[in-house]
Design an enzyme around this catalytic site. Structure first.
Site, PDB file in Angstrom:
ATOM      1  NE  ARG A   1      -3.764  -2.276   0.066  1.00  0.00           N
ATOM      2  CZ  ARG A   1      -3.479  -3.456  -0.491  1.00  0.00           C
ATOM      3  NH1 ARG A   1      -2.338  -3.606  -1.143  1.00  0.00           N
ATOM      4  NH2 ARG A   1      -4.315  -4.460  -0.410  1.00  0.00           N
TER       5      ARG A   1
ATOM      6  CD  GLU B   1      -5.493   1.629   2.142  1.00  0.00           C
ATOM      7  OE1 GLU B   1      -5.742   1.427   0.950  1.00  0.00           O
ATOM      8  OE2 GLU B   1      -5.621   0.758   3.018  1.00  0.00           O
TER       9      GLU B   1
ATOM     10  CB  SER C   1      -9.350  -0.708   3.987  1.00  0.00           C
ATOM     11  OG  SER C   1     -10.048  -1.853   3.548  1.00  0.00           O
TER      12      SER C   1
END
Length: 363
Positions: free
Chosen positions: A174, A355, A251
């Site tokens: 990520r 995130e 998320s």
């Protein structure tokens, strides 16, 4: 707030369309964010010219496309929000080139319809094509880095554009060298795909079971896309204006990677709090990856926390998503994120990292 007349003068020859007092909540999937001056760029040439002109004038810039990975302050942004509204998609015999503003799921859908495999596991992810390499978007066992051929970037310090190979982007879980920096703008992405129409090897257990597939087996890309969309919809992870569980940034926390030397201590903390249970973990570079959603639930934060009536709540379908129930502010979402993050850290000694990109707020 930056003067709109000055912005119009600076951007007069760029091809951008300038609007003032635009509520950024209208342009983000979390549906929060205050007002700003907005410069819409419908072509790559306009995007390049706009960023160059604003940089030369010393005017702060916030780049926005799909708005699916942003948490913007209630005060808005004191500068110019450059909206990347480019949408070109060119499908070839063995891949696809998409402009940065192209809707990501539409790109995936087009490749599958054209008989190309590879991107199907990334179906249903909101946002734009240009955002995918920035945080190395991934789902169901596939990451953007697995398929990317090159990225076209605008180098803001020099004003030059060039195609960059994946090896230069420092991909990780990520993340990439493009994340949390603003000296480069993604203009287009180029993916290598399977011309036989078969999916990437299925490595994610939930998806493989849904398709009755063995680990590593490939299936027709169209069938995999359908299964992924069903699974995501069941978790509130496919955008739906009528479903507040999808008023989110997806998320909110990444799955934490705990160094090997600390992993046993984390397991012991979990056992002390919830007993002798099977802990889902996965191998990761430099450590052990734990499931953020699992940790959140075991720390006492159930789906829908803190309960009916709260403006910001965990999704009722998926504890990893922080959602706006219709009237939440950025401050409400920040408060909820802090509560969850600090609760997991207190119980298990694991700090969850957000995130989404935050603008004007900090956790």
């Amino acid at each position: 707030m930056v003067a709109t007349d000055r912005v119009r003068d600076v951007l007069a020859e760029t091809g951008a369309t300038v609007r003032e007092g635009v509520a950024l909540a209208e342009l983000t999937t979390l549906r929060v964010g205050g007002p700003a001056v907005l410069a819409d760029c419908a072509t790559t040439d306009a995007l390049i010219a706009t960023v160059r002109a604003l940089d030369a004038a010393g005017i702060p810039v916030l780049l926005l496309a799909g708005g699916s990975n942003l948490l913007i302050a209630d005060d808005g942004f004191d500068g110019v929000v450059v909206r990347i509204a480019t949408g070109g998609v060119e499908i070839g015999a063995d891949g696809v080139v998409a402009e940065a503003g192209a809707n990501w799921d539409s790109v995936v859908e087009a490749t599958v319809a054209a008989g190309l495999g590879g991107l199907e596991c990334l179906s249903g992810i909101p946002g734009s094509a240009g955002a995918t390499p920035v945080q190395n978007v991934g789902a169901y066992g596939v990451e953007v880095a697995d398929l990317l051929r090159r990225v076209r970037l605008l180098d803001r310090p020099t004003g030059e554009t060039r195609w960059v190979a994946p090896a230069e982007l420092g991909f990780g879980y990520r993340t990439s060298v493009l994340k949390h920096r603003d000296d480069a703008v993604v203009l287009a992405v180029d993916f290598a795909l399977n011309p036989d129409g078969m999916s990437a090897p299925l490595r994610y257990g939930e998806l493989a079971r849904a398709l009755d597939a063995a680990d590593g087996e490939s299936k027709p890309a169209a069938a995999v896309r359908e299964a992924v969309l069903r699974l995501r919809a069941g978790k509130g992870m496919v955008l739906d204006a009528d479903d507040h569980d999808t008023w989110s940034a997806g998320s909110f926390f990444t799955n934490p990677v705990v160094p090997h030397e600390r992993a046993d201590a984390v397991r012991a903390a979990i056992a002390a709090h919830v007993g002798d249970v099977t802990i889902p973990t996965y191998p990761a570079e430099g450590g052990v990856k734990f499931s953020a959603g699992w940790l959140i639930e075991r720390a006492g934060f159930a789906k829908g926390f803190p309960g009916p009536g709260a403006a910001a709540r965990l999704s009722t379908k998926h504890t990893l998503a922080l959602t706006n129930r219709g009237g939440a502010s950025a401050a409400d979402l920040v408060a909820l994120a802090r509560t969850v993050r600090d609760g997991v850290a207190e119980r298990f000694g694991v700090r969850l990292e957000p995130e989404p990109v935050t603008v004007g707020v900090t956790l």
